[in-house]
Design a protein around this motif. Sequence first.
Motif, PDB file in Angstrom:
ATOM      1  N   THR A  36      93.333  94.959  49.427  1.00  0.00           N
ATOM      2  CA  THR A  36      92.793  93.766  48.791  1.00  0.00           C
ATOM      3  C   THR A  36      93.849  93.157  47.883  1.00  0.00           C
ATOM      4  O   THR A  36      94.667  93.887  47.301  1.00  0.00           O
ATOM      5  N   ALA A  82      92.525 100.234  54.004  1.00  0.00           N
ATOM      6  CA  ALA A  82      91.953  98.967  53.557  1.00  0.00           C
ATOM      7  C   ALA A  82      92.813  98.448  52.425  1.00  0.00           C
ATOM      8  O   ALA A  82      93.466  99.226  51.712  1.00  0.00           O
ATOM      9  N   ALA A 106      90.451  90.656  50.977  1.00  0.00           N
ATOM     10  CA  ALA A 106      90.280  92.086  51.255  1.00  0.00           C
ATOM     11  C   ALA A 106      89.976  92.302  52.735  1.00  0.00           C
ATOM     12  O   ALA A 106      89.227  91.531  53.345  1.00  0.00           O
ATOM     13  N   THR A 107      90.552  93.343  53.297  1.00  0.00           N
ATOM     14  CA  THR A 107      90.379  93.573  54.723  1.00  0.00           C
ATOM     15  C   THR A 107      90.639  95.028  55.084  1.00  0.00           C
ATOM     16  O   THR A 107      91.277  95.770  54.334  1.00  0.00           O
ATOM     17  N   VAL A 108      90.129  95.437  56.238  1.00  0.00           N
ATOM     18  CA  VAL A 108      90.462  96.726  56.830  1.00  0.00           C
ATOM     19  C   VAL A 108      91.737  96.536  57.645  1.00  0.00           C
ATOM     20  O   VAL A 108      91.869  95.557  58.391  1.00  0.00           O
ATOM     21  N   GLU A 110      81.977  98.410  51.458  1.00  0.00           N
ATOM     22  CA  GLU A 110      83.005  99.064  50.656  1.00  0.00           C
ATOM     23  C   GLU A 110      84.203  98.145  50.437  1.00  0.00           C
ATOM     24  O   GLU A 110      84.800  98.125  49.354  1.00  0.00           O
ATOM     25  N   VAL A 111      84.555  97.378  51.466  1.00  0.00           N
ATOM     26  CA  VAL A 111      85.655  96.433  51.328  1.00  0.00           C
ATOM     27  C   VAL A 111      85.295  95.356  50.303  1.00  0.00           C
ATOM     28  O   VAL A 111      86.121  94.958  49.480  1.00  0.00           O
ATOM     29  N   PHE A 119      86.335 102.391  56.584  1.00  0.00           N
ATOM     30  CA  PHE A 119      85.822 101.587  55.477  1.00  0.00           C
ATOM     31  C   PHE A 119      84.776 100.616  56.001  1.00  0.00           C
ATOM     32  O   PHE A 119      85.038  99.831  56.912  1.00  0.00           O
TER      33      PHE A 119
END
Length: 218
Positions: free
Chosen positions: A178, A176, A154-156, A201-202, A197
């Motif tokens: 994932t 964002a 998961a990443t922005v 939250e991520v 984000f």
Amino acid sequence: MVSFLIRVQLPDSPGTLGAVATALGTVGADILSVDVVERTGGLAIDDLVVELPSGRLPDALITAAESVEGVEVDAVRPYAGILDTHRELELVEEIAAQPKTGLELLAEGLPKIIRAGWAVIVEHGEPESRRLASSSAAPESPFTDLPWLPLERATVLDGEESWVPDTWKELGTELAATPLGKPGKALLVARPGGPNFRAAEVARLAHFAGIVAVVLDG
């Protein structure tokens, strides 16, 4: 009355949130719900859903909140409904009961959980990626050029990258994503106009996607 979602950064100390509530009350705003997004380094990031009398400008919310020492407003945007921190469980139950439409249920329900504008589920392919499901508010433009797929974690995502449509950039869309069960399938969420984000939250997005992937594979 018009509802807004306000993301505020404030000192993580007793009485500060109460002071913000009092300040918002001076401009006629009524707080409907509060959700703690993140706590780190003596600061708290909170999402507040407030009602403001029709005709009042949302700028009044910023001015009022930031009149409290140490408080900064990250973003203000229109919002329908209230924050429901128990929605995750309900959505998992819905998906488990209707696995054949699980991806559609996930795409439609997730934005309400993480306060996003829209969500899409995409799959890596050669030569083009493809859309598997999307929320009702998602753009209708095709999702084919997604250089960040496959996705390992998961990443922005950078909303100014070349693959991002100009219309998204014009709206200041925060993104964002994932993995959803495997790197080649991913869940992309967006907040036109922000806020960005946060790390918490991520992590929440990744955790929820992992649960849903297990449910659907089962």
